[in-house]
Motif scaffolding. Structure first.
Motif, PDB file in Angstrom:
ATOM      1  N   TYR A  89       0.820  -1.209   0.000  1.00  0.00           N
ATOM      2  CA  TYR A  89       0.000   0.000   0.000  1.00  0.00           C
ATOM      3  C   TYR A  89       0.855   1.261   0.000  1.00  0.00           C
ATOM      4  O   TYR A  89       0.394   2.332  -0.398  1.00  0.00           O
ATOM      5  N   VAL A  90       2.098   1.143   0.441  1.00  0.00           N
ATOM      6  CA  VAL A  90       3.007   2.289   0.470  1.00  0.00           C
ATOM      7  C   VAL A  90       3.569   2.569  -0.917  1.00  0.00           C
ATOM      8  O   VAL A  90       3.716   3.734  -1.327  1.00  0.00           O
ATOM      9  N   VAL A  91       3.881   1.501  -1.663  1.00  0.00           N
ATOM     10  CA  VAL A  91       4.574   1.630  -2.952  1.00  0.00           C
ATOM     11  C   VAL A  91       3.862   2.576  -3.927  1.00  0.00           C
ATOM     12  O   VAL A  91       4.508   3.464  -4.507  1.00  0.00           O
ATOM     13  N   PRO A  92       2.541   2.442  -4.158  1.00  0.00           N
ATOM     14  CA  PRO A  92       1.904   3.371  -5.098  1.00  0.00           C
ATOM     15  C   PRO A  92       1.963   4.828  -4.641  1.00  0.00           C
ATOM     16  O   PRO A  92       2.086   5.741  -5.465  1.00  0.00           O
ATOM     17  N   ALA A  93       1.918   5.056  -3.318  1.00  0.00           N
ATOM     18  CA  ALA A  93       1.929   6.422  -2.800  1.00  0.00           C
ATOM     19  C   ALA A  93       3.332   7.028  -2.799  1.00  0.00           C
ATOM     20  O   ALA A  93       3.497   8.244  -2.949  1.00  0.00           O
ATOM     21  N   ALA A  94       4.364   6.184  -2.613  1.00  0.00           N
ATOM     22  CA  ALA A  94       5.743   6.675  -2.536  1.00  0.00           C
ATOM     23  C   ALA A  94       6.467   6.599  -3.878  1.00  0.00           C
ATOM     24  O   ALA A  94       7.653   6.905  -3.948  1.00  0.00           O
ATOM     25  N   GLU A  95       5.757   6.203  -4.905  1.00  0.00           N
ATOM     26  CA  GLU A  95       6.374   5.963  -6.214  1.00  0.00           C
ATOM     27  C   GLU A  95       7.159   7.162  -6.720  1.00  0.00           C
ATOM     28  O   GLU A  95       8.297   7.028  -7.188  1.00  0.00           O
ATOM     29  N   CYS A  96       6.588   8.342  -6.642  1.00  0.00           N
ATOM     30  CA  CYS A  96       7.255   9.537  -7.176  1.00  0.00           C
ATOM     31  C   CYS A  96       8.338  10.051  -6.234  1.00  0.00           C
ATOM     32  O   CYS A  96       9.445  10.387  -6.662  1.00  0.00           O
ATOM     33  N   GLU A  97       8.022  10.114  -4.941  1.00  0.00           N
ATOM     34  CA  GLU A  97       8.959  10.684  -3.986  1.00  0.00           C
ATOM     35  C   GLU A  97      10.269   9.906  -3.929  1.00  0.00           C
ATOM     36  O   GLU A  97      11.352  10.493  -3.802  1.00  0.00           O
ATOM     37  N   LEU A  98      10.178   8.592  -4.033  1.00  0.00           N
ATOM     38  CA  LEU A  98      11.383   7.760  -3.970  1.00  0.00           C
ATOM     39  C   LEU A  98      11.848   7.291  -5.350  1.00  0.00           C
ATOM     40  O   LEU A  98      12.788   6.511  -5.444  1.00  0.00           O
ATOM     41  N   GLU A  99      11.160   7.751  -6.389  1.00  0.00           N
ATOM     42  CA  GLU A  99      11.529   7.429  -7.773  1.00  0.00           C
ATOM     43  C   GLU A  99      11.604   5.907  -7.987  1.00  0.00           C
ATOM     44  O   GLU A  99      12.623   5.359  -8.391  1.00  0.00           O
ATOM     45  N   LEU A 100      10.495   5.246  -7.723  1.00  0.00           N
ATOM     46  CA  LEU A 100      10.444   3.786  -7.799  1.00  0.00           C
ATOM     47  C   LEU A 100      10.095   3.328  -9.204  1.00  0.00           C
ATOM     48  O   LEU A 100       9.101   3.757  -9.788  1.00  0.00           O
TER      49      LEU A 100
END
Length: 547
Positions: A89-100
């Protein structure tokens, strides 16, 4: 006349004498019965004062103590599940901030599983060497610390490392809890207890999306220790609570009496049984009627340290346990590869489905492929504006519905496992879930495909049945190790599944779903070759190992 009178008097005297003799004889018989009754009572009391361990365990009863153990172990399982899959659930939300990238997402989702795999063997050894409770309690507190630390990650590699160490510590209780829960119940209640405890895993699939729904869509932020804390970072804090609560409960709960019997002797196990009896019967520990546990002349191996552990471990790779190890570990790999490996991608898949603008009925795989092409084209056209980490809010109620389905399945397992049979129930679930996995990739309708995805993920519920099947055949001195290694192999399946899906969903989606489903359904053939637990136990007890 006088002679007749004398004869009559003599007869009366004789009658009285006979009556007195009869009375004395009756009293004598009565006294003998009373004495026999006292002797029987004394023998019964002596028999109750000295019992074999299983009978002494039965005397403790089943009540509040067992319910507390079940609740605590359920919270531990809840904590393990939330730490393992919460990043999905974190990955879609942090995608841009952490450049995933897609590969980064696969690694982040698999990081906790990799940590669990890396240390399961060590925790299994420590659990059999120092005790179940002694290993779980400090590890749960430390894992919460590392989990909270991971919320302060500033790049993908920092997040990966901290999630890896979180997984290493979560590993201590991920399988040891099954040994602890099983050993705190009688043999007749063990399978049901494990099934009911495992039901808490399903709660994570309702609690996690519920918390994500409340926290992640928020647009707020605040500074803390020089970091800008945004919703997805705070969300990580929220899933640490069950582990800390269960750690508090373990401070009061004792060590497993079966472990103490095996490693330290009957004298150490007896006070634990007395505590269980007192709590279940609302009385004092001194009222526990068993004063001594009778043990066999041949005890479990007392060889301590690393040498004794290695000697015991080698038993797992020799008959009759070798067949049990191969079958149970292969089946657990299949269960986790599908359930956990697929689950970490479900929020992302559902997010893609809900954000799809296509008006035609297309398959999940077509939606994923279109998203991949769209993002690749955006990256080529305008790299600096390519990233959009918006999460469709409808993902969360759907995920909560999935958790509700899992809860129903787990509760049904707890009810029917004793009636249908463990092996039959396990095989039925896995075959149905394997077929649903294949169907989910080919059904050209969103609602039906989502329903099949949920059904496929129910394969995770079969892990509790497999644990209940396996826990009976391993002796006490090997049980924690066996369960840890079995779940280590299972987590390896989860890591393999998560990474393979991350690498293939964009290009070979239908092939990936088909292989996963076929492997899951086909693996159930192995359960046919599972040996009779009674025969395994008898052979191992002849070698001096206790259960």
């Amino acid at each position: 006349m006088s002679r007749l009178s004398d004869n009559s008097s003599s007869d009366r005297s004789l009658d009285r004498l006979n009556e007195v003799k009869a009375f004395i004889e009756a009293n004598k018989r009565s006294n003998e019965k009373i004495e026999d009754h006292h002797v029987d009572a004394e023998r019964s009391l002596a028999k109750l004062n000295e019992l074999v361990f299983e009978d002494a365990f039965e005397v403790t009863g089943h009540g509040r103590f067992n319910h507390l153990v079940l609740l605590t172990c359920g919270l531990i399982m809840l904590n393990v599940s939330m730490e393992s899959v919460g990043m999905s659930y974190v990955v879609p939300a942090a995608e841009c901030e952490l450049e995933l990238t897609s590969e980064h997402k696969g690694l982040v989702n698999a990081a906790a599983f990799i940590g669990i795999i890396s240390t399961s063997f060590l925790w299994g050894y420590l659990g059999d060497r120092f005790g179940r409770r002694a290993v779980m309690l400090p590890a749960m507190v430390a894992s919460a610390g590392f989990s909270i630390a991971s919320s302060f990650s500033t790049n993908v590699w920092m997040l990966l490392i901290l999630r890896f160490f979180t997984g290493c510590l979560v590993s201590a209780s991920s399988a040891t809890v099954y040994a602890y829960l099983g050993e705190m119940h009688t043999s007749s209640r063990r399978a049901a207890a494990i099934a009911w405890g495992s039901a808490f895993i399903s709660f994570s699939f309702m609690i996690l999306p519920g918390l994500a729904w409340l926290i992640i869509p928020g647009t707020w932020s605040f500074p803390l220790l020089g970091f800008k804390m945004v919703p997805w970072r705070v969300f990580i804090w929220s899933w640490c609570a069950p582990g800390l609560v269960s750690a508090g409960a373990l401070l009061w709960l004792p060590e497993s009496p079966r472990y103490l019997l095996s490693s330290c002797g009957a004298e150490k196990a007896l006070p634990v049984l007395a505590k269980m009896y007192a709590y279940n019967h609302n009385t004092r520990e001194s009222n526990y009627p068993v004063e001594r546990i009778i043990t066999s002349n041949i005890e479990a191996s007392k060889t301590g340290g690393f040498v004794g552990a290695v000697r015991n471990i080698t038993l797992m790779f020799r008959p009759p346990l070798l067949r049990c190890v191969v079958i149970s570990h292969t089946l657990m790999f299949a269960v986790f590869m599908l359930s956990s490996g697929l689950y970490v991608w479900v929020p992302d898949i559902l997010n893609s489905m809900l954000r799809s603008t296509s008006e035609e009925s297309i398959t999940i795989c077509q939606i994923i492929h279109d998203k991949f092409d769209r993002e690749r084209n955006l990256t080529l056209m305008a790299p600096e504006h390519a990233c959009h980490s918006e999460v469709a809010v409808r993902v969360f109620p759907i995920s909560m519905g999935m958790g509700a389905v899992f809860a129903v399945v787990y509760l049904a397992i707890g009810v029917f496992i004793g009636r249908i049979g463990r092996k039959t129930l396990y095989s039925s679930i896995m075959v149905v879930c394997g077929a649903a996995t294949v169907g989910a990739a080919f059904v050209p309708q969103g609602g039906a495909a989502t329903a099949l995805l949920i059904l496929a993920l129910c394969s995770g519920c079969a892990a509790s049945i497999l644990a209940a099947i396996a826990v009976d055949v391993f002796p006490t001195c090997l049980r924690a190790m066996a369960m840890c290694v079995m779940y280590m192999v299972g987590r390896a399946g989860a890591a393999v599944g998560a990474y393979l899906l991350g690498s293939t969903l964009d290009v070979h989606c239908q092939l990936a779903f088909s292989v996963f489903g076929a492997f899951t359904a086909g693996s159930t053939v192995l359960i046919i070759f599972w040996p009779k637990p009674e025969e395994v136990r008898e052979e191992m007890e002849q070698r001096g190992l206790t259960y």
